[in-house]
Scaffold this active site. Structure first.
Site, PDB file in Angstrom:
ATOM      1  N   ASP A   1     -17.570   6.143  -1.201  1.00 50.16           N
ATOM      2  CA  ASP A   1     -16.291   6.101  -0.488  1.00 50.16           C
ATOM      3  C   ASP A   1     -16.115   7.469   0.171  1.00 50.16           C
ATOM      4  O   ASP A   1     -16.822   8.425  -0.163  1.00 50.16           O
ATOM      5  CB  ASP A   1     -15.148   5.822  -1.497  1.00 50.16           C
ATOM      6  CG  ASP A   1     -13.778   5.714  -0.845  1.00 50.16           C
ATOM      7  OD1 ASP A   1     -13.713   5.466   0.383  1.00 50.16           O
ATOM      8  OD2 ASP A   1     -12.764   5.872  -1.561  1.00 50.16           O
TER       9      ASP A   1
ATOM     10  N   ARG B   1       0.877  -1.191   0.000  1.00 46.80           N
ATOM     11  CA  ARG B   1       0.000   0.000   0.000  1.00 46.80           C
ATOM     12  C   ARG B   1       0.896   1.217   0.000  1.00 46.80           C
ATOM     13  O   ARG B   1       1.679   1.434   0.930  1.00 46.80           O
ATOM     14  CB  ARG B   1      -0.919   0.002   1.223  1.00 46.80           C
ATOM     15  CG  ARG B   1      -1.599   1.331   1.450  1.00 46.80           C
ATOM     16  CD  ARG B   1      -2.701   1.286   2.463  1.00 46.80           C
ATOM     17  NE  ARG B   1      -3.843   0.551   1.957  1.00 46.80           N
ATOM     18  CZ  ARG B   1      -5.047   0.539   2.527  1.00 46.80           C
ATOM     19  NH1 ARG B   1      -5.259   1.230   3.633  1.00 46.80           N
ATOM     20  NH2 ARG B   1      -6.033  -0.148   2.013  1.00 46.80           N
TER      21      ARG B   1
END
Ligand code: CP
Ligand code: NVA
Length: 315
Positions: A232, A106
């Site tokens: 989101d 990530r």
């Protein structure tokens, strides 16, 4: 751990062809049924899982998943490693690939995972970049398949994503959704629309799969008749400095009861989490009967186990 020219990576949703994505999703449904159906990481094989940004779900699901596959999750916070002090990505790749079976990362820019993949001799998996979050979309597709009649049910399903159309989730819904043959609609304010290059890639894939792409600033038009409604946060990791400007333009795109009323009656609600109730989604909707967000979060585990198994089988 051995050098191979055929190593497969998963950096963007379209790194899997439609047929390959289907294989991964079918395997993911298999893992949902039986957590130990396959254990490809025999022996104490390690998988590096590196975080340049915070995480709850990704950290837990990769850690648990790698252990359930028979391996050892080596979770590294970049801030406490030399990567965080500027060691070149290529040098990090050369150290990790001699000792691990895969590298999950990530990070910030997509070019960082691409550089890791250029050098690494083991699969590299994008666990979220500024541009894409492909592991999340695998879990989302798995959730729709789980709740709506299997992987075959994905093609022809209409999915609307509302909110920040320029973020990683919007881009991954576009690519991953059309790969599954979905009709993907993005409802977002001007100034927060998807990268035109990603839209063009999604349109090209959709021509082959029977899916389609709609990008609009009209939240109601985008949501009308949708089978799946997704959103989101309006302030992604890294966008904190512009948080104040990311409030008013997004208000019409809030997933609330009024907007849900124009979707199909039993539309599923997805949110990758973390969620900000009262901002991008109301408590009534995310905590209501149409919400599938807890299955969605659990499906990170099953989808990523399937993905790692699939990649390791081919590397
Ligand atoms: N959805 C998701 O990726 O959550 P985390 O940031 O908690 O990993
Ligand atoms: N778009 C969000 C997703 C979090 C899982 C972010 O990048 O912060």
């Amino acid at each position: 751990m051995t050098s191979t020219a055929s190593v497969r990576h998963f950096l963007r949703d379209d790194d899997l062809t439609p047929a390959e994505q289907r294989e991964v999703l079918e395997l993911g449904l298999g893992f949902r049924e039986d957590r130990f159906i396959r254990t490809p990481l025999r022996g104490p094989q390690a998988v590096a899982v590196i975080f340049d940004k915070p995480s709850t779900r990704t950290r837990v699901s990769f850690s648990v998943g790698i252990a359930e596959l028979g391996g050892y999750p080596l979770v590294i916070d970049a801030a406490s490693s030399q990567l965080g002090r500027g060691e070149p990505i290529a040098d990090t790749a050369r150290v990790l690939d001699r000792q691990t079976s895969a590298i999950v990362w990530r990070t910030f820019g997509q070019e960082r995972v691409e550089e890791m993949a250029r050098v690494a001799t083991v699969p590299v998996v994008n666990a979220l970049t500024d541009e894409f979050h492909p592991c999340q979309i695998l879990a989302d597709l798995l959730t729709v398949a789980q709740l709506r009649g299997g992987v075959d049910s994905l093609a022809g399903t209409s999915l609307v994503y509302l909110g920040d159309g320029a973020n990683n989730m919007a881009h991954s819904y576009l690519l991953g959704g059309v790969t599954a043959g979905m009709h993907v609609r993005i409802g977002a304010p001007a100034g927060f629309l998807p990268d035109p290059a990603v839209v063009a890639d999604a349109e090209r894939i959709a021509r082959d799969t029977g899916g389609s792409v709609l990008v609009t600033t009209d939240a109601v038009e985008a949501t009308r008749g949708a089978d799946v409604v997704a959103t989101d946060t309006w302030v992604s990791m890294g966008d904190e400095a512009s948080a104040a400007e990311r409030e008013l333009p997004f208000v019409p795109y809030q997933v609330n009861a009024e907007l849900m009323a124009v979707a199909v009656d039993d539309a599923l609600v997805l949110h990758c989490l973390p969620a900000y109730r009262g901002k991008e989604i109301t408590a009534e909707v995310i905590d209501g009967p149409q919400s599938a967000v807890w299955d969605e979060a659990e499906n990170r585990l099953h989808a990523q186990k399937a993905l790692l198994t699939w990649l390791l089988d081919r590397s």
